[in-house]
Design a protein around this motif. Structure first.
Motif, PDB file in Angstrom:
ATOM      1  N   LYS A  93       0.813  -1.217   0.000  1.00 41.35           N
ATOM      2  CA  LYS A  93       0.000   0.000   0.000  1.00 41.35           C
ATOM      3  C   LYS A  93       0.848   1.269   0.000  1.00 41.35           C
ATOM      4  O   LYS A  93       0.507   2.254  -0.666  1.00 41.35           O
ATOM      5  N   LEU A  94       1.934   1.237   0.743  1.00 43.72           N
ATOM      6  CA  LEU A  94       2.798   2.415   0.778  1.00 43.72           C
ATOM      7  C   LEU A  94       3.426   2.664  -0.587  1.00 43.72           C
ATOM      8  O   LEU A  94       3.571   3.817  -1.012  1.00 43.72           O
ATOM      9  N   GLN A  95       3.770   1.591  -1.293  1.00 35.13           N
ATOM     10  CA  GLN A  95       4.349   1.739  -2.625  1.00 35.13           C
ATOM     11  C   GLN A  95       3.331   2.320  -3.598  1.00 35.13           C
ATOM     12  O   GLN A  95       3.654   3.205  -4.405  1.00 35.13           O
ATOM     13  N   ILE A  96       2.094   1.828  -3.514  1.00 32.70           N
ATOM     14  CA  ILE A  96       1.039   2.366  -4.381  1.00 32.70           C
ATOM     15  C   ILE A  96       0.852   3.853  -4.120  1.00 32.70           C
ATOM     16  O   ILE A  96       0.783   4.664  -5.049  1.00 32.70           O
ATOM     17  N   LEU A  97       0.769   4.204  -2.845  1.00 29.22           N
ATOM     18  CA  LEU A  97       0.565   5.609  -2.496  1.00 29.22           C
ATOM     19  C   LEU A  97       1.729   6.463  -2.979  1.00 29.22           C
ATOM     20  O   LEU A  97       1.527   7.545  -3.548  1.00 29.22           O
ATOM     21  N   SER A  98       2.946   5.991  -2.768  1.00 28.94           N
ATOM     22  CA  SER A  98       4.126   6.744  -3.202  1.00 28.94           C
ATOM     23  C   SER A  98       4.123   6.940  -4.714  1.00 28.94           C
ATOM     24  O   SER A  98       4.462   8.024  -5.211  1.00 28.94           O
ATOM     25  N   ASP A  99       3.730   5.905  -5.445  1.00 26.90           N
ATOM     26  CA  ASP A  99       3.678   6.003  -6.905  1.00 26.90           C
ATOM     27  C   ASP A  99       2.605   6.999  -7.352  1.00 26.90           C
ATOM     28  O   ASP A  99       2.811   7.767  -8.306  1.00 26.90           O
ATOM     29  N   LEU A 100       1.467   6.993  -6.677  1.00 28.37           N
ATOM     30  CA  LEU A 100       0.401   7.940  -7.019  1.00 28.37           C
ATOM     31  C   LEU A 100       0.826   9.375  -6.716  1.00 28.37           C
ATOM     32  O   LEU A 100       0.557  10.291  -7.497  1.00 28.37           O
ATOM     33  N   ILE A 101       1.486   9.562  -5.594  1.00 29.86           N
ATOM     34  CA  ILE A 101       1.959  10.901  -5.229  1.00 29.86           C
ATOM     35  C   ILE A 101       2.905  11.437  -6.301  1.00 29.86           C
ATOM     36  O   ILE A 101       2.856  12.617  -6.661  1.00 29.86           O
ATOM     37  N   ALA A 102       3.736  10.553  -6.825  1.00 25.32           N
ATOM     38  CA  ALA A 102       4.712  10.957  -7.848  1.00 25.32           C
ATOM     39  C   ALA A 102       4.041  11.406  -9.141  1.00 25.32           C
ATOM     40  O   ALA A 102       4.666  12.104  -9.949  1.00 25.32           O
ATOM     41  N   THR A 103       2.774  11.038  -9.342  1.00 27.82           N
ATOM     42  CA  THR A 103       2.071  11.447 -10.570  1.00 27.82           C
ATOM     43  C   THR A 103       1.521  12.863 -10.472  1.00 27.82           C
ATOM     44  O   THR A 103       1.026  13.394 -11.473  1.00 27.82           O
ATOM     45  N   THR A 104       1.595  13.468  -9.286  1.00 27.34           N
ATOM     46  CA  THR A 104       1.057  14.825  -9.111  1.00 27.34           C
ATOM     47  C   THR A 104       2.112  15.743  -8.495  1.00 27.34           C
ATOM     48  O   THR A 104       1.934  16.233  -7.372  1.00 27.34           O
ATOM     49  N   PRO A 105       3.219  15.968  -9.184  1.00 27.36           N
ATOM     50  CA  PRO A 105       4.272  16.829  -8.629  1.00 27.36           C
ATOM     51  C   PRO A 105       3.751  18.231  -8.333  1.00 27.36           C
ATOM     52  O   PRO A 105       3.005  18.806  -9.124  1.00 27.36           O
TER      53      PRO A 105
END
Length: 250
Positions: A93-105
């Motif tokens: 879950k943390l990896q998914i969240l981190s990846d999603l965050i990276a899509t909205t710089p």
């Protein structure tokens, strides 16, 4: 026939994808769907179609890497996360969240509530301080987590005051500023940090002299004065107690 000009729109080409799937030609169906992109074409819908094909082929990792994040749908950030997590239960879950965050710089603060809901409190505070975050959301977090996560609650309240002092927030009134201050002081009292927290807030109010800072400073100045008076009184009482104790010893 699939390459005829009249099939250039996804509205028509999706039937070509279905035809290729019916023939068991999954790899070609993904290529055909990807080739459908263009002006005014629904990229997210195409991503979802390609993702579904790859997942059905057992290629979950490739599906996630190529389409998982862009295919995520939802009317909120937490909904987007849940959409991805539901399709990829094997992913951390943390990896998914981190990846999603990276899509909205530049919009990391908007993921604060999602990180909070998932229990990633340190990450939530990091996001809240990396880019603007709704002060009212931060103040509610400070209120709701006062007892269970006081350090997180304090960080949320301070972040709320920070963004208020920088002019962020929708239809902000002095009541919003006062509430953020009160929540910060509630946690400060619980952690025996009233003096330190009051000083941090004072420094926020002196960081600059723009209109937003003046607004925040004016909204909390009476509360801050009262807090300093209480601290001064408590210090005097402690000094008297120590003096009396010293006399008894001598």
């Amino acid at each position: 026939m699939l390459e005829l000009p009249r099939y250039s729109s996804w509205h028509y080409r999706r039937y070509g994808v279905e035809a290729l799937l019916a023939m068991g030609r999954k790899a070609e169906s993904v290529q055909y769907a990807d080739a459908s992109r263009g002006l005014n074409q629904p990229d997210s819908v195409i991503d979802q179609a390609c993702e579904e094909i790859l997942i059905s082929s057992g290629l979950c990792e490739e599906a996630y890497r190529r389409y998982g994040l862009s295919a995520a749908v939802g009317n909120s950030y937490i909904a987007r996360f849940r959409s991805v997590a539901k399709r990829y239960p094997m992913k951390d879950k943390l990896q998914i969240l981190s990846d999603l965050i990276a899509t909205t710089p530049g919009e990391e603060g908007k993921w604060f509530a999602t990180a909070k809901e998932l229990g990633f409190y340190d990450l939530a505070l990091e996001l809240a301080n990396r880019s603007p975050c709704d002060p009212k959301t931060l103040t509610r977090a400070a209120r709701d987590y006062l007892d269970s996560e006081p350090a997180f609650a304090l960080g949320s309240a301070i972040a709320a005051l920070r963004w208020l002092s920088e002019g962020w927030g929708y239809e902000v009134t002095s009541i919003d500023v006062e509430e953020a201050y009160d929540r910060a002081m509630d946690v400060a009292a619980k952690l025996n940090m009233v003096g330190d927290v009051n000083e941090r807030i004072r420094q926020l109010g002196e960081a600059s002299d723009n209109i937003a800072v003046q607004f925040v400073r004016k909204a909390v100045q009476e509360r801050m004065r009262a807090a300093y008076k209480v601290l001064h009184y408590l210090q005097e009482q402690q000094d008297i107690h120590l003096e009396v104790k010293a006399r008894k010893v001598t």
